[in-house]
Write a protein that holds these residues in place. Structure first.
Motif, mmCIF file in Angstrom:
data_model
loop_
_atom_site.group_PDB
_atom_site.id
_atom_site.type_symbol
_atom_site.label_atom_id
_atom_site.label_comp_id
_atom_site.label_asym_id
_atom_site.label_seq_id
_atom_site.Cartn_x
_atom_site.Cartn_y
_atom_site.Cartn_z
ATOM 1 N N LEU A 191 43.696 16.432 27.375
ATOM 2 C CA LEU A 191 44.566 17.524 26.929
ATOM 3 C C LEU A 191 45.969 17.254 27.455
ATOM 4 C CD1 LEU A 191 42.434 20.757 27.567
ATOM 5 C CD2 LEU A 191 43.269 19.969 25.350
ATOM 6 N N LEU A 192 46.956 17.241 26.552
ATOM 7 C CA LEU A 192 48.337 16.985 26.941
ATOM 8 C C LEU A 192 49.242 18.034 26.322
ATOM 9 C CD1 LEU A 192 48.452 13.115 26.362
ATOM 10 C CD2 LEU A 192 48.351 14.277 28.577
ATOM 11 N N ASP A 193 50.201 18.510 27.120
ATOM 12 C CA ASP A 193 51.147 19.486 26.593
ATOM 13 C C ASP A 193 51.950 18.863 25.450
ATOM 14 O OD1 ASP A 193 52.609 22.202 27.157
ATOM 15 O OD2 ASP A 193 54.186 20.702 26.880
ATOM 16 N N ALA A 194 52.105 19.627 24.367
ATOM 17 C CA ALA A 194 52.727 19.087 23.159
ATOM 18 C C ALA A 194 54.187 18.706 23.365
ATOM 19 C CB ALA A 194 52.613 20.093 22.021
ATOM 20 N N VAL A 195 54.880 19.375 24.282
ATOM 21 C CA VAL A 195 56.289 19.077 24.526
ATOM 22 C C VAL A 195 56.447 18.109 25.697
ATOM 23 C CG1 VAL A 195 58.519 20.053 25.198
ATOM 24 C CG2 VAL A 195 57.102 21.233 23.523
ATOM 25 N N GLY A 196 55.843 18.429 26.838
ATOM 26 C CA GLY A 196 55.990 17.584 28.014
ATOM 27 C C GLY A 196 55.462 16.180 27.798
ATOM 28 N N ALA A 197 54.390 16.036 27.025
ATOM 29 C CA ALA A 197 53.773 14.730 26.789
ATOM 30 C C ALA A 197 54.057 14.210 25.386
ATOM 31 C CB ALA A 197 52.270 14.814 27.028
ATOM 32 N N LYS A 198 55.150 14.641 24.795
ATOM 33 C CA LYS A 198 55.456 14.247 23.413
ATOM 34 C C LYS A 198 55.500 12.737 23.251
ATOM 35 C CE LYS A 198 58.843 15.042 19.738
ATOM 36 N NZ LYS A 198 60.099 15.745 19.381
ATOM 37 N N ARG A 199 56.165 12.056 24.196
ATOM 38 C CA ARG A 199 56.279 10.603 24.092
ATOM 39 C C ARG A 199 54.920 9.921 24.242
ATOM 40 N NH1 ARG A 199 61.183 8.722 27.909
ATOM 41 N NH2 ARG A 199 59.939 6.807 27.762
#
Length: 472
Positions: A174-182
């Motif tokens: 699970l990754l935050d859509a904004v923080g982990a965008k790259r």
């Protein structure tokens, strides 16, 4: 001329209609402090302030997300009811006796005995141990992180996940859509192709209305491997220099024991909230001989209360001798500021450790506006120099420590999904005090006289930035 006059009158009417509507509407939907900031913005620029408030002024989540969190909380409470042998009851008339029941009512998790806690203070070493635990997993790997970059650290984590999936380990990320965008852009498809299930949290774009306010984020950092090992802390999946010029210093807790099951439950809750899928969570977890008492504190806008703020304020209030707070972002609300002031004036040795460098300029200016009041009432403020101090932890007297992802700012208290772990253990507090002493050895200690000698333009800048505290 008549048309121009009518047009000007119409615009003036709309302008004042927005101001009056905001005056009656905004205070009923947000805190007084936040309402003052928004009303000031709307008063100055109504046509800009109103759209911004509609987008960012109220920390709303979709009803479905709130419902799913309530369901997850109910399952957690029911499952714990049968685990009485693991429950720790704090001794009467202690700080823990006041804090532990509050934390359980706020975040659902009871304090449990039988855990081990290893504090990892070295950035690269912490990542190496994390990757080694992924490589050692045999059944399950669950990662939940706010930030993942497409850099050598991201490459190493992805390679270890692909190796785990190849040997039959069930891997979920699970990754935050904004923080982990790259990271999502580069790694999501290769991971899926290898059999790793990947989901983004709180997605934006056309899907944002199904999640919540556009700037709400999942800021947690959690890793769980099988039923044996878990991680919680401040460190993301990226090189320490992922913000150029600001190499991070972090603190992570590697844990074993029943707390691993609780971390698994937090992951399963977020998975359910994002996907609607209910994961099977193991009921029994090995008990550690270290027998450290821990208690998880999840928080976020899906809960009925501001869990992080209320727990932190309770910890400040129960301190009797020494209180040390470490955070990269310090923009407290009125309740937290008052709690710190009362503690210092009551004779508690209150030490605030912040970072001298800061990657959020407006936040840095805003937090400086609090220094005068805190120094005046006896709070000690130290600015750590060598790195960007991104660690987030708190120690109370010799008995309680809080470690996790929680910043001491309004964003962490009200807008982000966060995670903290309380340790009711003198050994953990002693180890944390060693870390704090290491920070202080490389820090600049502020004095009230020197701080008041700063230029007037800096005072003005701080005051303006502080008005925007509700927007941070």
């Amino acid at each position: 001329m008549s048309f121009d006059w009518m047009q000007g009158t119409w615009l003036l009417g709309v302008d004042w209609l927005i101001r009056l509507a905001a005056l009656f509407w905004i205070p009923s939907r947000t805190t007084p402090a936040a309402a003052r900031s928004w009303l000031l913005l709307v008063g100055f620029v109504p046509l800009l302030g109103l759209p911004l408030y509609l987008l960012f002024g109220h920390p709303w989540l979709s009803r479905e997300r709130v419902r799913r969190q309530a369901n997850a909380s109910e399952v957690i409470r029911v499952e714990q009811a049968g685990m009485t042998a693991l429950r720790w009851t704090p001794p009467a008339d202690t700080e823990a006796a006041e804090v532990a029941p509050l934390v359980e009512r706020l975040g659902d998790f009871m304090p449990t005995r039988g855990n081990s806690v290893q504090l990892l203070d070295h950035y690269d070493a912490s990542l190496k141990v994390l990757i080694a635990d992924i490589d050692a997993a045999r059944e399950r790997v669950h990662l939940l992180y706010y930030l993942m970059f497409d850099d050598p650290v991201g490459d190493a984590i992805v390679a270890s996940l692909i190796r785990a999936a190849a040997r039959g380990v069930r891997c979920r990320v699970l990754l935050d859509a904004v923080g982990a965008k790259r990271g999502l852009r580069r790694y999501a498809q290769p991971l899926r192709d290898a059999g790793v299930t990947v989901h983004d949290m709180l997605p934006g774009g056309l899907r944002w209305r199904r999640s919540g306010r556009m700037d709400l984020r999942n800021h947690r950092k959690i890793a769980v491997f099988d039923t044996t090992v878990g991680y919680v802390g401040s460190q993301n999946l990226a090189l320490p220099e992922f913000v150029p010029g600001f190499p991070n210093r972090e603190l992570v807790a590697r844990v074993e024991g029943p707390v691993v099951g609780h971390l698994q439950a937090v992951f399963a809750s977020d998975w359910y909230i994002e996907t609607g899928e209910r994961l099977d969570v193991a009921v029994t977890y090995p008990v550690s001989d270290a027998d450290i008492v821990t208690q998880l504190l999840p928080s976020g806008p899906a809960y009925p209360y501001e869990n992080a703020r209320d727990a932190v304020n309770s910890l400040i209030h129960v301190a009797q001798r020494k209180l040390v707070l470490t955070t990269p972002y310090f923009v407290p609300d009125d309740a937290t500021l008052s709690a710190l002031r009362i503690a210092a004036l009551s004779g508690v040795d209150v030490q605030l450790i912040l970072s001298e460098s800061n990657n959020q300029r407006l936040t840095a200016w805003a937090q400086e506006s609090y220094y005068d009041e805190l120094l005046r009432c006896g709070v000690k403020i130290a600015l750590y120099r060598p790195h960007f101090l991104h660690a987030k932890h708190l120690s109370v007297d010799e008995d309680i420590a809080l470690i996790g992802s929680i910043n001491l700012d309004i964003r962490s208290f009200a807008l982000n999904a966060e995670i903290g772990m309380l340790c009711y253990d003198r050994g953990v507090v002693g180890r944390l005090r060693e870390v704090e002493a290491d920070y202080l050895a490389d820090a600049t200690v502020l004095s009230l006289e020197a701080w008041r000698a700063r230029p007037g333009w800096r005072r003005a800048r701080e005051g303006v930035a502080r008005l925007a505290d509700s927007f941070m």
